[in-house]
Design an enzyme around this catalytic site. Structure first.
Site, PDB file in Angstrom:
ATOM      1  CE  LYS A 173      13.304   1.453  -3.205  1.00 50.96           C
ATOM      2  NZ  LYS A 173      12.168   0.992  -2.471  1.00 50.96           N
ATOM      3  CG  ASP A 174      11.716  -3.682  -3.097  1.00 47.60           C
ATOM      4  OD1 ASP A 174      12.349  -3.118  -2.201  1.00 47.60           O
ATOM      5  OD2 ASP A 174      10.580  -3.332  -3.439  1.00 47.60           O
ATOM      6  CD  GLN A 231       7.252  -7.677   3.827  1.00 46.01           C
ATOM      7  OE1 GLN A 231       6.421  -8.423   3.340  1.00 46.01           O
ATOM      8  NE2 GLN A 231       7.931  -6.827   3.074  1.00 46.01           N
ATOM      9  CG  MET A 251       9.096   7.242  -7.264  1.00 44.44           C
ATOM     10  SD  MET A 251       7.476   7.491  -7.960  1.00 44.44           S
ATOM     11  CE  MET A 251       7.823   8.958  -8.914  1.00 44.44           C
ATOM     12  CB  SER A 252      10.753   4.251  -1.363  1.00 43.98           C
ATOM     13  OG  SER A 252      10.475   3.704  -0.091  1.00 43.98           O
ATOM     14  CG  HIS A 285       3.317   0.667  -5.294  1.00 42.95           C
ATOM     15  ND1 HIS A 285       3.497   1.749  -4.456  1.00 42.95           N
ATOM     16  CD2 HIS A 285       3.859  -0.387  -4.665  1.00 42.95           C
ATOM     17  CE1 HIS A 285       4.106   1.348  -3.358  1.00 42.95           C
ATOM     18  NE2 HIS A 285       4.352   0.065  -3.458  1.00 42.95           N
ATOM     19  N   GLY A 287       0.798  -1.219   0.000  1.00 45.15           N
ATOM     20  CA  GLY A 287       0.000   0.000   0.000  1.00 45.15           C
ATOM     21  C   GLY A 287       0.832   1.271   0.000  1.00 45.15           C
TER      22      GLY A 287
HETATM   23  O1  PAF Z   1       7.594  -5.264  -1.944  1.00 40.78           O
HETATM   24  C1  PAF Z   1       6.689  -5.252  -1.089  1.00 40.78           C
HETATM   25  O2  PAF Z   1       5.930  -4.272  -0.955  1.00 40.78           O
HETATM   26  C2  PAF Z   1       6.482  -6.460  -0.184  1.00 40.78           C
HETATM   27  O3  PAF Z   1       7.700  -7.013   0.180  1.00 40.78           O
HETATM   28  C3  PAF Z   1       5.547  -7.514  -0.791  1.00 40.78           C
HETATM   29  C4  PAF Z   1       6.122  -8.123  -2.057  1.00 40.78           C
HETATM   30  C5  PAF Z   1       4.177  -6.893  -1.101  1.00 40.78           C
HETATM   31  C6  PAF Z   1       5.324  -8.666   0.214  1.00 40.78           C
HETATM   32  O4  PAF Z   1       4.732  -8.206   1.393  1.00 40.78           O
END
Ligand code: PAF
Length: 298
Positions: free
Chosen positions: A148-149, A60, A183-184, A37, A31
């Site tokens: 980005k990740d 996480q 962006m984050s 996104h 979100g």
């Molecule tokens: O990248 C993210 O926002 C989260 O790590 C994900 C992939 C939605 C898992 O919770």
């Protein structure tokens, strides 16, 4: 656009979409959606149905990390996802996702212990476990992640390969602010001065990439990059490293055809930022020609 909160209802909806021959794309998010996104939704536009999940996954986040302060705004997220063409937003509660005292988790070994995994113990186990759950709930044909990740993308690729998950993983390029900052959702938590200085991170990465292309040794460039990050006011460097991608192995001279990921993590106050650049190697370019867009964002 449909909103679904209930897990069983989402599974039944996904099953009936599959039975009617629809191709389902899935964009998992936590979100507080931004252009990065929304670009993942764009990358799924060839599928019949795009499902976006919004779930701030508690497992996480480590103790002392920003689970509580992670920004949230469900109504805004739903409006943004709808505006960009998503068909269903799935937003389960933490109680429904984890209420049954689970004893099961999914863990990718070794490549989760380097880079961000070195300081965020258990983080990737939380990510791969929640993604496995979400994949079983949303039943997608395609799932889209952001470059980005980069480590997360590499870990997901490995999990899907190792566990024979029948899902195509698509990885979309990093979207940046006009000054280059990746962006984050966490950028909104930066103090004004830190926000300005944070733009230096991507400039340093681009600098390394460009000078490396002229034949400078990578080790020396990384050392200079670390020194430059340490000089940014307010910044505290966690790591700046180069690894093969998506294998995430230490680079050796003989891997000259590997894709090279140059990745960093740095903190400004309580806000931890990550960023990276990818330099495609010979094998990466060939891979990309075989399946454009389906494996990495080179
Ligand atoms: O990248 C993210 O926002 C989260 O790590 C994900 C992939 C939605 C898992 O919770």
């Amino acid at each position: 656009m449909e909103r679904i909160q209930n897990i069983r209802q989402m599974q039944e909806r996904a099953e009936s979409l599959r039975l009617s021959g629809k191709r389902i794309a899935f964009v998992p998010t936590m979100g507080y959606l931004h252009e990065g996104h929304l670009s993942l939704i764009d990358a799924a536009a060839d599928c019949d149905i795009i499902i976006v999940s919004i779930f701030v996954n508690p497992t996480q986040f480590g103790p002392g990390e920003d689970f509580e302060s992670y920004p949230r705004d469900l109504e805004r997220d739903i409006a943004l996802a709808e505006g960009r063409g998503a068909h269903i937003v799935f937003h389960p509660s933490a109680l429904d996702m984890y209420g049954g005292d689970p004893l099961t988790g999914v863990e990718v070994a070794s490549i989760t212990e380097v880079l961000c995994g070195a300081s965020r113990k258990g983080h990737f186990r939380g990510v791969t476990t929640v993604l496995t759950k979400l994949f079983h709930i949303v039943k997608p044909h395609v799932a889209v992640f952001g470059q980005k990740d980069a480590q997360q993308a590499a870990v997901v690729l490995k999990m899907v390969e190792d566990l024979n998950m029948d899902i195509r993983i698509r990885i979309a390029p990093i979207v940046r602010e006009s000054d280059g900052l990746a962006m984050s959702s966490r950028n909104v938590r930066l103090e004004a001065e830190d926000r300005k200085n944070a733009a230096r991170l991507s400039q340093i990465l681009f600098g390394i990439r460009d000078v490396f292309a002229n034949g400078e040794p990578l080790d020396k460039l990384l050392e200079e990059g670390r020194a430059a990050i340490r000089k940014i006011p307010g910044a505290s460097l966690e790591y700046l490293e180069a690894r093969s991608y998506p294998e995430l192995q230490a680079l050796k001279n003989k891997d000259s055809d590997a894709n090279i990921l140059i990745a960093l993590a740095a903190r400004f106050g309580k806000v931890r930022l990550i960023d990276n650049v990818l330099i495609p190697g010979e094998s990466g370019r060939k891979e990309h020609e075989k399946a454009p867009g389906e494996r990495n964002a080179l």
